[in-house]
Design a protein around this motif. Structure first.
Motif, PDB file in Angstrom:
ATOM      1  N   GLY A 268       0.806  -1.218   0.000  1.00  0.00           N
ATOM      2  CA  GLY A 268       0.000   0.000   0.000  1.00  0.00           C
ATOM      3  C   GLY A 268       0.838   1.265   0.000  1.00  0.00           C
ATOM      4  N   ILE A 269       1.868   1.324   0.858  1.00  0.00           N
ATOM      5  CA  ILE A 269       2.668   2.542   1.000  1.00  0.00           C
ATOM      6  C   ILE A 269       3.570   2.752  -0.211  1.00  0.00           C
ATOM      7  CG2 ILE A 269       4.514   3.634   2.340  1.00  0.00           C
ATOM      8  CD1 ILE A 269       3.274   2.293   4.837  1.00  0.00           C
ATOM      9  N   ILE A 270       4.379   1.738  -0.545  1.00  0.00           N
ATOM     10  CA  ILE A 270       5.350   1.901  -1.632  1.00  0.00           C
ATOM     11  C   ILE A 270       4.658   1.894  -2.991  1.00  0.00           C
ATOM     12  CG2 ILE A 270       7.371   0.874  -2.745  1.00  0.00           C
ATOM     13  CD1 ILE A 270       8.254  -0.071   0.015  1.00  0.00           C
ATOM     14  N   GLY A 271       3.652   1.038  -3.150  1.00  0.00           N
ATOM     15  CA  GLY A 271       2.926   0.965  -4.417  1.00  0.00           C
ATOM     16  C   GLY A 271       2.236   2.271  -4.754  1.00  0.00           C
ATOM     17  N   SER A 272       1.578   2.883  -3.780  1.00  0.00           N
ATOM     18  CA  SER A 272       0.873   4.135  -4.048  1.00  0.00           C
ATOM     19  C   SER A 272       1.848   5.259  -4.394  1.00  0.00           C
ATOM     20  CB  SER A 272      -0.008   4.535  -2.854  1.00  0.00           C
ATOM     21  OG  SER A 272       0.765   4.712  -1.679  1.00  0.00           O
ATOM     22  N   MET A 273       3.029   5.301  -3.747  1.00  0.00           N
ATOM     23  CA  MET A 273       4.020   6.339  -4.057  1.00  0.00           C
ATOM     24  C   MET A 273       4.553   6.186  -5.486  1.00  0.00           C
ATOM     25  SD  MET A 273       4.927   8.959  -2.379  1.00  0.00           S
ATOM     26  CE  MET A 273       6.540   9.222  -3.105  1.00  0.00           C
ATOM     27  N   LEU A 274       4.850   4.955  -5.895  1.00  0.00           N
ATOM     28  CA  LEU A 274       5.376   4.726  -7.248  1.00  0.00           C
ATOM     29  C   LEU A 274       4.358   5.141  -8.306  1.00  0.00           C
ATOM     30  CD1 LEU A 274       7.159   1.262  -6.883  1.00  0.00           C
ATOM     31  CD2 LEU A 274       8.239   3.473  -7.342  1.00  0.00           C
ATOM     32  N   VAL A 275       3.121   4.695  -8.137  1.00  0.00           N
ATOM     33  CA  VAL A 275       2.068   5.023  -9.109  1.00  0.00           C
ATOM     34  C   VAL A 275       1.911   6.533  -9.237  1.00  0.00           C
ATOM     35  CG1 VAL A 275      -0.427   4.932  -9.504  1.00  0.00           C
ATOM     36  CG2 VAL A 275       0.794   2.860  -8.819  1.00  0.00           C
ATOM     37  N   CYS A 276       1.881   7.219  -8.094  1.00  0.00           N
ATOM     38  CA  CYS A 276       1.582   8.649  -8.112  1.00  0.00           C
ATOM     39  C   CYS A 276       2.746   9.485  -8.622  1.00  0.00           C
ATOM     40  CB  CYS A 276       1.170   9.106  -6.713  1.00  0.00           C
ATOM     41  SG  CYS A 276      -0.388   8.358  -6.216  1.00  0.00           S
ATOM     42  N   THR A 277       3.975   9.074  -8.335  1.00  0.00           N
ATOM     43  CA  THR A 277       5.124   9.835  -8.832  1.00  0.00           C
ATOM     44  C   THR A 277       5.141   9.837 -10.359  1.00  0.00           C
ATOM     45  OG1 THR A 277       6.424   9.319  -6.858  1.00  0.00           O
ATOM     46  CG2 THR A 277       7.636  10.033  -8.797  1.00  0.00           C
ATOM     47  N   ILE A 278       4.888   8.688 -10.971  1.00  0.00           N
ATOM     48  CA  ILE A 278       4.850   8.591 -12.439  1.00  0.00           C
ATOM     49  C   ILE A 278       3.739   9.487 -13.001  1.00  0.00           C
ATOM     50  CG2 ILE A 278       4.377   7.041 -14.372  1.00  0.00           C
ATOM     51  CD1 ILE A 278       5.657   4.788 -12.630  1.00  0.00           C
ATOM     52  N   ILE A 279       2.564   9.418 -12.380  1.00  0.00           N
ATOM     53  CA  ILE A 279       1.425  10.218 -12.851  1.00  0.00           C
ATOM     54  C   ILE A 279       1.742  11.707 -12.760  1.00  0.00           C
ATOM     55  CG2 ILE A 279      -0.948  10.888 -12.295  1.00  0.00           C
ATOM     56  CD1 ILE A 279      -1.352   7.971 -11.344  1.00  0.00           C
ATOM     57  N   TYR A 280       2.308  12.128 -11.642  1.00  0.00           N
ATOM     58  CA  TYR A 280       2.559  13.552 -11.421  1.00  0.00           C
ATOM     59  C   TYR A 280       3.547  14.124 -12.427  1.00  0.00           C
ATOM     60  CZ  TYR A 280       0.032  14.015  -7.014  1.00  0.00           C
ATOM     61  OH  TYR A 280      -0.936  14.100  -6.068  1.00  0.00           O
ATOM     62  N   MET A 281       4.618  13.387 -12.688  1.00  0.00           N
ATOM     63  CA  MET A 281       5.608  13.887 -13.634  1.00  0.00           C
ATOM     64  C   MET A 281       4.995  14.045 -15.022  1.00  0.00           C
ATOM     65  SD  MET A 281       8.027  14.423 -11.659  1.00  0.00           S
ATOM     66  CE  MET A 281       9.115  15.064 -12.910  1.00  0.00           C
ATOM     67  N   LEU A 282       4.195  13.084 -15.452  1.00  0.00           N
ATOM     68  CA  LEU A 282       3.546  13.167 -16.760  1.00  0.00           C
ATOM     69  C   LEU A 282       2.590  14.358 -16.836  1.00  0.00           C
ATOM     70  CD1 LEU A 282       2.751   9.411 -17.513  1.00  0.00           C
ATOM     71  CD2 LEU A 282       4.296  10.910 -18.804  1.00  0.00           C
ATOM     72  N   VAL A 283       1.779  14.535 -15.784  1.00  0.00           N
ATOM     73  CA  VAL A 283       0.792  15.617 -15.788  1.00  0.00           C
ATOM     74  C   VAL A 283       1.477  16.981 -15.757  1.00  0.00           C
ATOM     75  CG1 VAL A 283      -1.054  16.704 -14.458  1.00  0.00           C
ATOM     76  CG2 VAL A 283      -1.059  14.231 -14.807  1.00  0.00           C
ATOM     77  N   ALA A 284       2.519  17.131 -14.918  1.00  0.00           N
ATOM     78  CA  ALA A 284       3.215  18.417 -14.809  1.00  0.00           C
ATOM     79  C   ALA A 284       3.881  18.792 -16.134  1.00  0.00           C
ATOM     80  CB  ALA A 284       4.250  18.360 -13.683  1.00  0.00           C
ATOM     81  N   ILE A 285       4.543  17.828 -16.771  1.00  0.00           N
ATOM     82  CA  ILE A 285       5.197  18.097 -18.059  1.00  0.00           C
ATOM     83  C   ILE A 285       4.163  18.478 -19.119  1.00  0.00           C
ATOM     84  CG2 ILE A 285       6.454  17.009 -19.976  1.00  0.00           C
ATOM     85  CD1 ILE A 285       7.917  15.336 -17.785  1.00  0.00           C
ATOM     86  N   ALA A 286       3.046  17.747 -19.137  1.00  0.00           N
ATOM     87  CA  ALA A 286       2.005  18.029 -20.135  1.00  0.00           C
ATOM     88  C   ALA A 286       1.384  19.407 -19.911  1.00  0.00           C
ATOM     89  CB  ALA A 286       0.924  16.943 -20.069  1.00  0.00           C
ATOM     90  N   ALA A 287       1.124  19.771 -18.651  1.00  0.00           N
ATOM     91  CA  ALA A 287       0.459  21.041 -18.352  1.00  0.00           C
ATOM     92  C   ALA A 287       1.354  22.235 -18.672  1.00  0.00           C
ATOM     93  CB  ALA A 287       0.032  21.081 -16.882  1.00  0.00           C
ATOM     94  N   VAL A 288       2.606  22.210 -18.177  1.00  0.00           N
ATOM     95  CA  VAL A 288       3.510  23.345 -18.376  1.00  0.00           C
ATOM     96  C   VAL A 288       3.945  23.452 -19.833  1.00  0.00           C
ATOM     97  CG1 VAL A 288       5.721  24.349 -17.687  1.00  0.00           C
ATOM     98  CG2 VAL A 288       4.283  23.263 -15.993  1.00  0.00           C
ATOM     99  N   GLY A 289       4.047  22.316 -20.519  1.00  0.00           N
ATOM    100  CA  GLY A 289       4.435  22.342 -21.922  1.00  0.00           C
ATOM    101  C   GLY A 289       3.331  22.840 -22.841  1.00  0.00           C
ATOM    102  N   ALA A 290       2.083  22.720 -22.400  1.00  0.00           N
ATOM    103  CA  ALA A 290       0.960  23.087 -23.270  1.00  0.00           C
ATOM    104  C   ALA A 290       0.514  24.531 -23.107  1.00  0.00           C
ATOM    105  CB  ALA A 290      -0.224  22.159 -22.996  1.00  0.00           C
ATOM    106  N   LEU A 291       0.834  25.158 -21.947  1.00  0.00           N
ATOM    107  CA  LEU A 291       0.310  26.488 -21.662  1.00  0.00           C
ATOM    108  C   LEU A 291       1.352  27.291 -20.884  1.00  0.00           C
ATOM    109  CD1 LEU A 291      -2.549  27.662 -22.301  1.00  0.00           C
ATOM    110  CD2 LEU A 291      -3.097  27.290 -19.894  1.00  0.00           C
ATOM    111  N   PRO A 292       1.536  28.580 -21.175  1.00  0.00           N
ATOM    112  CA  PRO A 292       2.483  29.396 -20.408  1.00  0.00           C
ATOM    113  C   PRO A 292       2.159  29.367 -18.914  1.00  0.00           C
ATOM    114  CG  PRO A 292       1.781  30.561 -22.382  1.00  0.00           C
ATOM    115  CD  PRO A 292       0.914  29.340 -22.286  1.00  0.00           C
ATOM    116  N   TYR A 293       3.212  29.321 -18.106  1.00  0.00           N
ATOM    117  CA  TYR A 293       3.006  29.161 -16.663  1.00  0.00           C
ATOM    118  C   TYR A 293       2.259  30.351 -16.055  1.00  0.00           C
ATOM    119  CZ  TYR A 293       6.906  32.414 -15.663  1.00  0.00           C
ATOM    120  OH  TYR A 293       7.723  33.505 -15.578  1.00  0.00           O
ATOM    121  N   GLN A 294       2.359  31.536 -16.674  1.00  0.00           N
ATOM    122  CA  GLN A 294       1.658  32.710 -16.143  1.00  0.00           C
ATOM    123  C   GLN A 294       0.143  32.486 -16.144  1.00  0.00           C
ATOM    124  OE1 GLN A 294       3.909  32.749 -18.575  1.00  0.00           O
ATOM    125  NE2 GLN A 294       5.400  34.420 -18.311  1.00  0.00           N
TER     126      GLN A 294
END
Length: 471
Positions: free
Chosen positions: A259-285
């Motif tokens: 539960g602890i390690i599995g949830s961290m691994l899943v979420c770290t991968i998701i977060y990096m993908l979402v952050a890259i997609a969001a900042v790359g698609a729209l100016p941070y301002q």
């Protein structure tokens, strides 16, 4: 100096009527972890982080995730070694003593209650955005607290009270519902990445670190990668809520580790993908000024239907974060009351559900009140301070118990424990001091109040002290 310690043998022994029912298996625990981690942090704090660090919010997510990974490894060893409710509070009681445990428990109260309130406010932002896009309007005075010119954030209050009702219904029922909500969230984030990543524009990443790496004051606000890491750190924690469920896990050795390690691994991968997609698609301002940045990205890309569905998914699924955090909060309160540091009458469990109904009701009402009247960013920062202190304590507990009880059974052994524990402590201290000065002062004031409560009530009613007295 730090008060009496609990023995490792006594931690899992409880009087009749004060023990939680074992109802959870590893799928429930992974869903609890993912349910807590994937929430307001990625749906709304992506914008707050972009405002503080620019495109380097991507790096801020990576740094916060690395610190949390060290803490997660420490949590996994301690939770399987001490399978009792209470998480960092219980570990500290066994390793460091009652006074430290109280401070950690009091800080966890801050973490979970304010995290719930933060998510409730974030949920309200998505709900209002979704309803407005659908042509439905409510009086603005009922959609924001006094800080924003309103009276009360009524949607935030309603969702907090609704989740409280679900938890009162029973732990297993709530955890099963949480699995469904987690699946909805993950599908929604997958849809976001699928639409936003093809629109990636490298020019949106320039300049990558407009405010530098360290946390510095710019225009009265903390800016820089580490300032952003200190706030988006909120997006990662939640795996510690899995540790609070240790007493309710059917097979804690296996289930808690997964539960602890599995949830961290899943979420770290998701977060990096979402952050890259969001900042790359729209100016941070533009991202930094939005209460619903992911939906904003999709609408800006000419995908209004997808943006509408993302916002709807947030409205449906973000309550799972409130559910897990409120669950964790109620268990911390429950264990502190069971130990006599708070009135023991609060530590009663329902004969029907095996859950602490009384403490859950109190917790839900307090969380709803905070959500109704306070700002999201200030709540999140103060919640982070409580979490960082708890993670520092867990890193210390890992190393202390390796030295003090080297032969105690450990169903999961953290690799390089002294390195991991030290990195968790140093990383959390750095993030703590990267928070705004006003937040640190509020945190110190909160713990000053906590110590006053402890010396006025807790130390005189401590169950550990009572048991140590001669008959």
């Amino acid at each position: 100096m730090f008060g009496p310690r609990k023995s490792l043998d006594s931690v899992t022994k409880h009087a009749e009527g004060h023990a939680l029912a074992k109802t959870l298996s590893w799928p429930h625990l992974i869903a609890l972890g993912v349910g807590a981690i994937v929430g307001t942090g990625i749906y709304t704090l992506t914008g707050v982080g972009a405002e503080r660090a620019g495109p380097a919010v991507i790096l801020a997510f990576a740094i916060a995730g690395a610190v949390c990974a060290c803490a997660a490894l420490a949590y996994a060893e301690l939770a399987t070694m001490i399978p009792a409710a209470g998480s960092a509070y219980t570990f500290s009681y066994a390793a460091l003593g009652e006074k430290v445990a109280w401070v950690v428990g009091w800080s966890l109260v801050l973490e979970y209650s304010l995290a719930c309130s933060t998510v409730a406010v974030g949920w309200s932002g998505y709900l209002v955005g979704w309803l407005t896009a659908a042509g439905i309007h409510f009086p603005p005075e009922l959609l924001a607290g006094p800080h924003a010119g309103g009276i009360i954030n009524l949607p935030a209050v309603f969702v907090a009270l609704g989740v409280m009702g679900m938890l009162v219904a029973g732990t297993r029922e709530s955890a099963t519902l949480n699995i469904i909500l987690v699946i909805i969230k993950l599908v929604a984030l997958g849809v976001f990445v699928a639409f936003a990543l093809p629109a990636f524009d490298g020019s949106n990443l320039e300049p990558f670190m407009p405010y530098g790496f360290g946390s510095t004051e710019v225009g009265g606000e903390k800016r820089g990668v580490m300032a952003a890491a200190a706030i988006v750190f909120f997006a990662f924690y939640g795996f510690d809520a899995v540790a609070t469920s240790a007493e309710e896990a059917k097979r804690p050795g296996r289930d808690l580790t997964i539960g602890i390690i599995g949830s961290m691994l899943v979420c770290t991968i998701i977060y990096m993908l979402v952050a890259i997609a969001a900042v790359g698609a729209l100016p941070y301002q533009q991202l930094g000024n939005s209460a619903e940045p992911l939906a904003l990205v999709l609408r800006s890309l000419g995908q209004p239907v997808a943006g509408h569905l993302i916002a709807l998914a947030a409205v449906i699924a973000l309550p799972s974060v409130i559910l897990v955090m409120m669950y964790g909060q109620s268990r911390i309160f429950f264990v502190m009351a069971r130990d006599g540091l708070l009135p023991r009458s609060l530590a009663k469990v329902s004969p029907r559900t095996g859950a602490p109904t009384r403490i859950t009701l109190i917790t839900g009402i307090v969380i709803a009140a905070v959500a109704g009247f306070f700002r999201l960013d200030e709540i999140a920062e103060l919640a982070n301070a409580g979490t960082l202190l708890a993670f520092i304590a867990v890193g210390a507990c890992l190393m202390v118990l390796r030295r003090r009880a080297p032969d105690a059974p450990r169903l999961f052994r953290c690799p390089a424990p002294y390195v991991v524990g030290t990195l968790a402590i140093l990383g959390c201290i750095y993030l703590l001091f990267s928070l705004p000065s006003a937040t640190i002062l509020r945190f110190l004031a909160w713990n000053a109040i906590g110590l006053a409560v402890y010396f006025a009530y807790g130390w005189r009613h401590s169950e550990v002290k009572r048991q140590a007295l001669p008959a």
